[in-house]
Design a protein around this motif. Structure first.
Motif, PDB file in Angstrom:
ATOM      1  N   UNK A   1     -13.615  -3.003 121.727  1.00 49.55           N
ATOM      2  CA  UNK A   1     -13.451  -4.067 122.734  1.00 49.55           C
ATOM      3  C   UNK A   1     -12.309  -3.799 123.708  1.00 49.55           C
ATOM      4  N   UNK A   2     -11.307  -3.042 123.287  1.00 48.29           N
ATOM      5  CA  UNK A   2     -10.225  -2.685 124.206  1.00 48.29           C
ATOM      6  C   UNK A   2     -10.773  -1.921 125.405  1.00 48.29           C
ATOM      7  N   UNK A   3     -11.555  -0.891 125.155  1.00 49.77           N
ATOM      8  CA  UNK A   3     -12.055  -0.060 126.254  1.00 49.77           C
ATOM      9  C   UNK A   3     -13.062  -0.809 127.113  1.00 49.77           C
TER      10      UNK A   3
ATOM     11  N   UNK B   1     -15.059   5.615 120.349  1.00 48.23           N
ATOM     12  CA  UNK B   1     -14.435   4.637 119.460  1.00 48.23           C
ATOM     13  C   UNK B   1     -15.319   4.240 118.281  1.00 48.23           C
ATOM     14  N   UNK B   2     -16.501   3.707 118.561  1.00 45.96           N
ATOM     15  CA  UNK B   2     -17.301   3.089 117.499  1.00 45.96           C
ATOM     16  C   UNK B   2     -18.771   3.188 117.868  1.00 45.96           C
ATOM     17  N   UNK B   3     -19.614   3.365 116.863  1.00 39.60           N
ATOM     18  CA  UNK B   3     -21.035   3.610 117.099  1.00 39.60           C
ATOM     19  C   UNK B   3     -21.699   2.508 117.914  1.00 39.60           C
TER      20      UNK B   3
ATOM     21  N   UNK C   1     -17.743   9.457 112.003  1.00 37.45           N
ATOM     22  CA  UNK C   1     -16.873   8.579 112.782  1.00 37.45           C
ATOM     23  C   UNK C   1     -16.399   9.289 114.050  1.00 37.45           C
ATOM     24  N   UNK C   2     -16.450   8.570 115.155  1.00 37.08           N
ATOM     25  CA  UNK C   2     -15.907   9.093 116.398  1.00 37.08           C
ATOM     26  C   UNK C   2     -14.409   9.336 116.216  1.00 37.08           C
ATOM     27  N   UNK C   3     -13.894  10.349 116.914  1.00 40.08           N
ATOM     28  CA  UNK C   3     -12.576  10.846 116.550  1.00 40.08           C
ATOM     29  C   UNK C   3     -11.373  10.249 117.247  1.00 40.08           C
ATOM     30  N   UNK C   4     -11.549   9.518 118.340  1.00 47.36           N
ATOM     31  CA  UNK C   4     -10.394   9.103 119.131  1.00 47.36           C
ATOM     32  C   UNK C   4      -9.384   8.303 118.309  1.00 47.36           C
TER      33      UNK C   4
ATOM     34  N   UNK D   1     -11.501   1.851 113.130  1.00 47.46           N
ATOM     35  CA  UNK D   1     -11.649   2.149 114.547  1.00 47.46           C
ATOM     36  C   UNK D   1     -12.378   1.076 115.340  1.00 47.46           C
ATOM     37  N   UNK D   2     -13.025   0.125 114.673  1.00 47.39           N
ATOM     38  CA  UNK D   2     -13.824  -0.878 115.389  1.00 47.39           C
ATOM     39  C   UNK D   2     -12.996  -1.669 116.397  1.00 47.39           C
TER      40      UNK D   2
END
Length: 302
Positions: free
Chosen positions: A140-142, A183-185, A62-65, A135-136
């Motif tokens: 969409x936020x970014x 954020x997400x893959x 998982x990405x860490x942010x 984290x998904x």
């Protein structure tokens, strides 16, 4: 629409979004799902060790942010309860609704922007993922805010040849877009959308302006995504860790059939028959209310 009406409508939509994402968050949903608990475990480990990772390889990778933000909330509140992990999702959810309103205003005007933001503020799918600690919801936020900033920067560029304002906004758009990779893959497909947006927005500018603005945006994105790139360079297996778990297998024909079937099911998920997993959906229900789904289809082709 007057400025005061726009602001009043926007405040109303944001309050509605906040209510749907924050009301009874301490009790609903109850307990933690396995994936949420895995995030919480890594977040607590980061607090205790003082080390925040760019990528957490456990639980499929998982990405860490998002996990790092959860750890900061745990440390700031001193509370070890599920709602603290989920509050990060709620904040991302509300800010994405705001981003949709601003992006919609730039694209289609104030009225359409408020309608779009309203649909997102009460739409079950987005509300649901804004209330679970996964984290998904941050992806969409970014992408939303990066597109908004890109449009604003290119608009400033059209008013005047490369300027400090357009360069600053372009750099910010790139930075926000680049952070999305943390954020997400599935965000790895976002460059296609972002690149198409850049082509459409810059096509009427001079070659010098296009080159300058593209360089600024790409520089920002590269700077923000560089830590993750560095991690994957050192741990190449981690880059495909999650993808290898869900990628179709078999011969070329079997893979093509699987991809086509998944694409059909994904589109049908929006309008006719959705996910059966109760964590993600009212089991089997379409993700979009039928009138909204039809508007989505019309808007997609338009």
């Amino acid at each position: 629409m007057t400025r005061s009406a726009w602001i009043a409508g926007l405040v109303g939509v944001i309050c509605l979004a906040t209510f749907f994402r924050g009301h009874q968050l301490t009790t609903t949903p109850p307990g933690l799902f396995f994936d949420e608990a895995a995030n919480g475990t890594d977040a607590l480990h980061a607090i205790h060790t003082g080390t925040w990772a760019v990528f957490y390889p456990q639980n499929g990778g998982r990405e860490g942010l998002f996990i790092n933000l959860q750890s900061l909330l745990l440390r700031a509140t001193g509370v070890r309860e599920p709602w603290v992990l989920r509050s990060a999702s709620a904040v991302f959810g509300v800010l994405t609704v705001l981003g949709i309103a601003l992006l919609g205003k730039e694209l289609l005007g104030q009225g359409t922007a408020l309608i779009a933001a309203f649909f997102m503020s009460v739409g079950f799918w987005h509300v649901n993922f804004s209330r679970i600690g996964l984290r998904a919801i941050s992806a969409p936020f970014f992408l939303t805010w990066a597109l908004f900033l890109l449009i604003v920067s290119c608009r400033a560029l059209r008013r005047k040849e490369p300027s400090i304002r357009s360069a600053t906004l372009g750099l910010l758009a790139g930075l926000v877009f680049g952070l999305g990779f943390h954020t997400y893959t599935s965000y790895r497909i976002a460059p296609v959308v972002f690149a198409l947006a850049m082509v459409c927005l810059l096509r009427r500018s001079s070659r010098t302006a296009i080159a300058t603005q593209a360089l600024v945006v790409v520089t920002g994105a590269a700077a923000a995504g560089f830590p993750l790139f560095l991690y994957f360079r050192r741990h190449p297996a981690a880059f495909l860790q999650r993808i290898s778990q869900i990628a179709p297998t078999g011969g070329t024909e079997a893979v093509a059939i699987t991809i086509a079937r998944n694409a059909k099911d994904t589109f049908a998920m929006l309008l006719t028959h959705g996910d059966r997993n109760w964590r993600h959906n009212v089991s089997g229900s379409p993700e979009l209310w039928l009138p909204v789904g039809l508007l989505f289809v019309v808007g997609l082709f338009w």
